[in-house]
Design a protein around this motif. Structure first.
Motif, PDB file in Angstrom:
ATOM      1  N   ARG A  10      -0.205   7.857  27.320  1.00  0.00           N
ATOM      2  CA  ARG A  10       0.985   7.776  26.480  1.00  0.00           C
ATOM      3  C   ARG A  10       0.609   7.101  25.158  1.00  0.00           C
ATOM      4  O   ARG A  10      -0.330   6.295  25.115  1.00  0.00           O
ATOM      5  CB  ARG A  10       2.101   7.005  27.191  1.00  0.00           C
ATOM      6  CG  ARG A  10       1.760   5.571  27.579  1.00  0.00           C
ATOM      7  CD  ARG A  10       2.847   4.998  28.464  1.00  0.00           C
ATOM      8  NE  ARG A  10       2.625   3.584  28.785  1.00  0.00           N
ATOM      9  CZ  ARG A  10       3.370   2.884  29.629  1.00  0.00           C
ATOM     10  NH1 ARG A  10       4.385   3.482  30.255  1.00  0.00           N
ATOM     11  NH2 ARG A  10       3.130   1.608  29.856  1.00  0.00           N
ATOM     12  N   PRO A  11       1.312   7.429  24.073  1.00  0.00           N
ATOM     13  CA  PRO A  11       0.930   6.893  22.764  1.00  0.00           C
ATOM     14  C   PRO A  11       1.188   5.392  22.655  1.00  0.00           C
ATOM     15  O   PRO A  11       2.069   4.837  23.309  1.00  0.00           O
ATOM     16  CB  PRO A  11       1.811   7.682  21.788  1.00  0.00           C
ATOM     17  CG  PRO A  11       2.964   8.147  22.602  1.00  0.00           C
ATOM     18  CD  PRO A  11       2.440   8.372  23.995  1.00  0.00           C
ATOM     19  N   VAL A  12       0.384   4.759  21.819  1.00  0.00           N
ATOM     20  CA  VAL A  12       0.513   3.337  21.521  1.00  0.00           C
ATOM     21  C   VAL A  12       0.776   3.196  20.022  1.00  0.00           C
ATOM     22  O   VAL A  12       0.131   3.877  19.202  1.00  0.00           O
ATOM     23  CB  VAL A  12      -0.756   2.566  21.910  1.00  0.00           C
ATOM     24  CG1 VAL A  12      -0.667   1.109  21.469  1.00  0.00           C
ATOM     25  CG2 VAL A  12      -0.977   2.633  23.412  1.00  0.00           C
ATOM     26  N   TYR A  13       1.684   2.306  19.666  1.00  0.00           N
ATOM     27  CA  TYR A  13       2.126   2.189  18.280  1.00  0.00           C
ATOM     28  C   TYR A  13       1.839   0.795  17.706  1.00  0.00           C
ATOM     29  O   TYR A  13       1.872  -0.223  18.418  1.00  0.00           O
ATOM     30  CB  TYR A  13       3.635   2.429  18.183  1.00  0.00           C
ATOM     31  CG  TYR A  13       4.045   3.849  18.455  1.00  0.00           C
ATOM     32  CD1 TYR A  13       4.341   4.726  17.410  1.00  0.00           C
ATOM     33  CD2 TYR A  13       4.155   4.322  19.761  1.00  0.00           C
ATOM     34  CE1 TYR A  13       4.733   6.038  17.663  1.00  0.00           C
ATOM     35  CE2 TYR A  13       4.535   5.631  20.021  1.00  0.00           C
ATOM     36  CZ  TYR A  13       4.821   6.476  18.973  1.00  0.00           C
ATOM     37  OH  TYR A  13       5.210   7.771  19.238  1.00  0.00           O
ATOM     38  N   LEU A  14       1.574   0.797  16.412  1.00  0.00           N
ATOM     39  CA  LEU A  14       1.574  -0.410  15.598  1.00  0.00           C
ATOM     40  C   LEU A  14       2.903  -0.427  14.869  1.00  0.00           C
ATOM     41  O   LEU A  14       3.280   0.573  14.236  1.00  0.00           O
ATOM     42  CB  LEU A  14       0.412  -0.367  14.607  1.00  0.00           C
ATOM     43  CG  LEU A  14       0.234  -1.534  13.645  1.00  0.00           C
ATOM     44  CD1 LEU A  14      -0.123  -2.805  14.401  1.00  0.00           C
ATOM     45  CD2 LEU A  14      -0.863  -1.208  12.628  1.00  0.00           C
ATOM     46  N   CYS A  15       3.644  -1.532  14.972  1.00  0.00           N
ATOM     47  CA  CYS A  15       4.989  -1.594  14.402  1.00  0.00           C
ATOM     48  C   CYS A  15       5.066  -2.754  13.418  1.00  0.00           C
ATOM     49  O   CYS A  15       4.567  -3.852  13.696  1.00  0.00           O
ATOM     50  CB  CYS A  15       6.026  -1.783  15.504  1.00  0.00           C
ATOM     51  SG  CYS A  15       6.047  -0.462  16.736  1.00  0.00           S
ATOM     52  N   ALA A  16       5.678  -2.506  12.269  1.00  0.00           N
ATOM     53  CA  ALA A  16       5.768  -3.528  11.231  1.00  0.00           C
ATOM     54  C   ALA A  16       7.153  -3.535  10.621  1.00  0.00           C
ATOM     55  O   ALA A  16       7.797  -2.489  10.483  1.00  0.00           O
ATOM     56  CB  ALA A  16       4.721  -3.281  10.146  1.00  0.00           C
ATOM     57  N   ARG A  17       7.603  -4.710  10.262  1.00  0.00           N
ATOM     58  CA  ARG A  17       8.884  -4.863   9.566  1.00  0.00           C
ATOM     59  C   ARG A  17       8.649  -5.534   8.222  1.00  0.00           C
ATOM     60  O   ARG A  17       7.998  -6.582   8.173  1.00  0.00           O
ATOM     61  CB  ARG A  17       9.841  -5.719  10.402  1.00  0.00           C
ATOM     62  CG  ARG A  17      11.221  -5.868   9.764  1.00  0.00           C
ATOM     63  CD  ARG A  17      12.119  -6.793  10.547  1.00  0.00           C
ATOM     64  NE  ARG A  17      11.679  -8.180  10.395  1.00  0.00           N
ATOM     65  CZ  ARG A  17      12.359  -9.215  10.907  1.00  0.00           C
ATOM     66  NH1 ARG A  17      13.428  -9.003  11.625  1.00  0.00           N
ATOM     67  NH2 ARG A  17      11.914 -10.433  10.730  1.00  0.00           N
ATOM     68  N   PRO A  18       9.143  -4.969   7.110  1.00  0.00           N
ATOM     69  CA  PRO A  18       9.938  -3.735   7.071  1.00  0.00           C
ATOM     70  C   PRO A  18       9.073  -2.475   6.975  1.00  0.00           C
ATOM     71  O   PRO A  18       9.474  -1.420   7.407  1.00  0.00           O
ATOM     72  CB  PRO A  18      10.761  -3.918   5.800  1.00  0.00           C
ATOM     73  CG  PRO A  18       9.892  -4.735   4.913  1.00  0.00           C
ATOM     74  CD  PRO A  18       9.135  -5.662   5.820  1.00  0.00           C
ATOM     75  N   ARG A  19       7.895  -2.561   6.376  1.00  0.00           N
ATOM     76  CA  ARG A  19       6.994  -1.428   6.231  1.00  0.00           C
ATOM     77  C   ARG A  19       5.563  -1.906   6.466  1.00  0.00           C
ATOM     78  O   ARG A  19       5.279  -3.098   6.413  1.00  0.00           O
ATOM     79  CB  ARG A  19       7.106  -0.797   4.825  1.00  0.00           C
ATOM     80  CG  ARG A  19       8.423  -0.070   4.587  1.00  0.00           C
ATOM     81  CD  ARG A  19       8.508   1.181   5.456  1.00  0.00           C
ATOM     82  NE  ARG A  19       9.774   1.904   5.289  1.00  0.00           N
ATOM     83  CZ  ARG A  19      10.812   1.777   6.067  1.00  0.00           C
ATOM     84  NH1 ARG A  19      10.781   0.902   7.074  1.00  0.00           N
ATOM     85  NH2 ARG A  19      11.906   2.471   5.870  1.00  0.00           N
ATOM     86  N   LEU A  20       4.655  -0.964   6.707  1.00  0.00           N
ATOM     87  CA  LEU A  20       3.257  -1.305   6.963  1.00  0.00           C
ATOM     88  C   LEU A  20       2.425  -0.986   5.722  1.00  0.00           C
ATOM     89  O   LEU A  20       2.028   0.163   5.509  1.00  0.00           O
ATOM     90  CB  LEU A  20       2.734  -0.514   8.167  1.00  0.00           C
ATOM     91  CG  LEU A  20       1.298  -0.812   8.591  1.00  0.00           C
ATOM     92  CD1 LEU A  20       1.139  -2.259   9.031  1.00  0.00           C
ATOM     93  CD2 LEU A  20       0.867   0.133   9.709  1.00  0.00           C
ATOM     94  N   PRO A  21       2.133  -1.990   4.890  1.00  0.00           N
ATOM     95  CA  PRO A  21       1.346  -1.733   3.686  1.00  0.00           C
ATOM     96  C   PRO A  21      -0.149  -1.679   4.012  1.00  0.00           C
ATOM     97  O   PRO A  21      -0.598  -2.171   5.049  1.00  0.00           O
ATOM     98  CB  PRO A  21       1.662  -2.945   2.803  1.00  0.00           C
ATOM     99  CG  PRO A  21       1.937  -4.042   3.777  1.00  0.00           C
ATOM    100  CD  PRO A  21       2.585  -3.380   4.968  1.00  0.00           C
ATOM    101  N   LEU A  22      -0.933  -1.096   3.111  1.00  0.00           N
ATOM    102  CA  LEU A  22      -2.378  -1.019   3.308  1.00  0.00           C
ATOM    103  C   LEU A  22      -2.997  -2.410   3.405  1.00  0.00           C
ATOM    104  O   LEU A  22      -3.969  -2.611   4.143  1.00  0.00           O
ATOM    105  CB  LEU A  22      -3.016  -0.230   2.164  1.00  0.00           C
ATOM    106  CG  LEU A  22      -2.780   1.281   2.172  1.00  0.00           C
ATOM    107  CD1 LEU A  22      -3.428   1.919   0.954  1.00  0.00           C
ATOM    108  CD2 LEU A  22      -3.337   1.901   3.451  1.00  0.00           C
TER     109      LEU A  22
END
Length: 305
Positions: A267-279
């Protein structure tokens, strides 16, 4: 988005676990370039209520979580987080036949000629001995990854060890158990000249023990930079490309092949960021987690050759 969503969810990010603690214990990592707070892993109260924890982190505008399963990632996305696929997680159904597969049984039997697997109770001596094994293990002298999974034997973790006839530790698997019905692999260690089948024997024994206690699934943790679907978003493609450049020092393909031996469901695994994921946050993660040092060590060895 209040982090109360975590306390309300049955799912937790990889390496998060629940125990009888009254207050949560959190591994926070400050990411210097992006200013994000990475909540690498945590031990949270088993009752699911940790209001002081999520109230504290509601004050931070920029948060990052890795190892999120799809259901949790979807809930976070609805609350305004950005979610990015970074790999897949292999999960063994302990009520099925994964641990009885012919290849697994054959390797476990081969290792049984040289020793046996034991669950080790927590103690300061066991903590030190696992640390010694990590130094002895294959790639133990290379720069080590940090914060991506648990590497220390703690009271809320479980440790299964292959011990040879002379009493030496030849391999080990460290587990967390976020619920009575689920366990997660944290650390896998094997000495370079350990007998063939040591790791299969450990997983077979640990799986049978967990199943006897009512546990239903054993996660083999993440196989990074692999995906179930070929179509990736630009940021997902960039992360995958960067990770695969480390092939000389981090054998992600070999790790995947070993886990696939148990025929898990993926099953997929996610990286989650608030509010956005910048470089910049990705650069931070690559640096703080030790990936940059590991990649540099491979480059230096190639130059020396």
């Amino acid at each position: 988005m209040p982090l109360s969503l975590l306390s309300e969810s049955d799912e937790l990010p990889l390496s998060w676990t629940r125990t009888a603690l009254a207050t949560p214990r959190v591994q926070r990592v400050r990411l210097p370039l992006s200013g994000f707070t990475w909540l690498a892993y945590a031990t949270v109260p088993a009752n699911g209520h940790f209001s002081a924890f999520h109230h504290e982190h509601d004050q931070h505008a920029r948060l990052l979580l890795r190892g999120c399963p799809a259901g949790l990632a979807q809930r976070l996305a609805r609350a305004g987080w950005e979610t990015v696929r970074v790999g897949i997680e292999g999960v063994i159904d302990l009520t099925g036949e994964s641990l009885h597969r012919r290849t697994v049984r054959k390797m476990a039997r081969a290792a049984a000629r040289f020793g046996s697997v034991h669950e080790i109770p927590w103690s300061p001596t066991a903590v030190a001995r696992l640390r010694w094994l990590a130094c002895e293990a294959r790639h133990g002298q290379r720069p080590q990854l940090r914060y991506l999974f648990r590497t220390t034997f703690e009271p809320e973790t479980r440790l299964f060890v292959f011990i040879d006839r002379d009493g030496d530790w030849q391999g080990a698997v460290l587990l967390t158990q976020p619920s009575p019905t689920a366990a997660v692999t944290e650390l896998m260690l094997r000495r370079p000249h350990a007998p063939a089948g040591v790791m299969e024997a450990i997983f077979a024994t640990a799986g049978h023990q967990l199943r006897s206690e009512g546990c239903q699934t054993l996660s083999l943790n993440e196989a990074p930079f692999r995906h179930l679907e070929p179509h990736l978003r630009p940021l997902e493609w960039l992360i995958t490309l960067a990770g695969r450049q480390m092939a000389a020092v981090y054998d992600a393909d070999g790790l995947y092949r070993f886990k696939a031996k148990f025929a898990p469901y993926w099953r997929p695994v996610y990286l989650c960021a608030r509010p956005r994921l910048p470089l910049l946050a990705l650069v931070d993660l690559f640096t703080v987690s030790g990936c940059l040092e590991l990649a540099a060590s491979g480059f230096n060895r190639r130059q020396a050759a």
